[in-house]
Design a protein around this motif. Structure first.
Motif: not given
Length: 342
Positions: A80-87, A128-129, A135-139
């Protein structure tokens, strides 16, 4: 709002086009992204369905599902390519992974005692910064019986990579995104109170310089045989479109768009021309071979005609008959007759 949607769709298409490169370039990049070691010569690559259907016939769309196959054994990947952060990204990734696993399960042995879901290997590339991105998305999944499963997806923080890093790690298709990295800064400046036209122009000009650097680096990769002409074309197009997107959105300097497009033409047109010359040479060689074959056939037929006429003359056949069967002219038959009598 409608214009923003159009821009977003176009941007999405540009980002995804970066993965439609030649197999060699894509496999090399996948090896770097996922720390794999696929053989470029032996691995087959294909893109699988990105539209995943639920029981309620809802469609959810992932960015890219890639299948790498070696010796008829498939390996599945999801990017997945993301331009912005998404919770909610980690939830979506789990959802994508399960739905893709379910789709793949359809092709498994139906007689197995238990259903096995194989979640694709996943990665999220944040362009984007953003300091909140880890470093990881966690659940953590907790089941009714108290059993817990930790689910995580690795993250690539693209903004931390320079063009030199990407070249070193052979992630060539991601080079054009260097232009896009400046959007975060431009957006921040734009939202500040006051007139920041000069600062914005400076940043967009910096993006133009980056576009030119990436263009030259792409051309060098082509010259060194690292990428194909088609790969270079896609990289240059992405560079030009991404710069145009930034320029139109923040500074509207139309001549700068033209300069970047001209740069891509300057770099790519000689390759097209050379390809045309090569094609012309190939065609010329083909025509030459054809002509040679025709000439050879003609010579072969002529030799056969002389042999027929020679045999008939030795058998004392009349001249008119020899002309009829050998297809030689009267002059040629008489000349051959004189030669035999010598």
């Amino acid at each position: 709002m409608q214009e923003d949607n159009k821009e977003r769709i176009k941007l999405d298409e540009i980002l995804k086009s970066l993965f439609s490169v030649s197999n060699k370039v894509l496999i090399t990049m996948m090896n770097s992204l996922f720390k794999e070691n696929f053989d470029v010569e032996l691995t087959e690559v294909s893109f699988s369905n990105t539209e995943l259907q639920s029981d309620e016939y809802d469609i959810i769309r992932g960015d890219m599902f890639i299948k790498m196959e070696i010796e008829e054994k498939p390996y599945h990947y999801h990017i997945e390519l993301q331009t912005k952060n998404d919770n909610t990204m980690v939830i979506r990734m789990l959802e994508y992974g399960i739905k893709k696993a379910r789709e793949l399960q359809k092709y498994e042995n139906k007689e197995q005692e238990e259903i096995v879901f194989y979640i694709p290997k996943q990665l999220v590339i944040f362009i984007e910064e953003n300091e909140s991105i880890k470093n990881e998305l966690k659940m953590r999944l907790v089941f009714p019986g108290g059993e817990e499963v930790n689910y995580s997806v690795p993250v690539m923080k693209y903004w931390q990579y320079s063009d030199k890093d990407l070249l070193q790690q052979k992630m060539y298709p991601l080079l054009p995104l260097q232009v896009f990295k400046l959007r975060h800064e431009l957006e921040r400046i734009k939202r500040k109170k006051g007139d920041h036209t000069e600062v914005i122009l400076e940043k967009v000009k910096a993006a133009k310089e980056i576009a030119e650097i990436i263009g030259r680096e792409g051309k060098q990769l082509f010259d060194e045989g690292e990428i194909t002409g088609e790969d270079l074309h896609k990289i240059l197009l992405a560079v030009a479109y991404l710069f145009e997107y930034l320029n139109n959105r923040y500074s509207q300097q139309e001549p700068w768009n033209e300069e970047v497009w001209n740069m891509t033409k300057t770099l790519f047109d000689p390759i097209v021309e050379e390809k045309g010359i090569e094609k012309g040479i190939e065609k010329g060689i083909e025509k030459g071979i054809e002509k040679g074959i025709e000439k050879g056939v003609g010579m072969g037929e002529s030799k056969k005609a002389i042999e027929v006429a020679r045999e008939m003359l030795q058998d004392n056949e009349p001249i008119y008959k020899i002309i009829k069967y050998s297809k030689l002219s009267e002059k040629e038959v008489i000349a051959l007759q004189k030669e035999i009598k010598k």
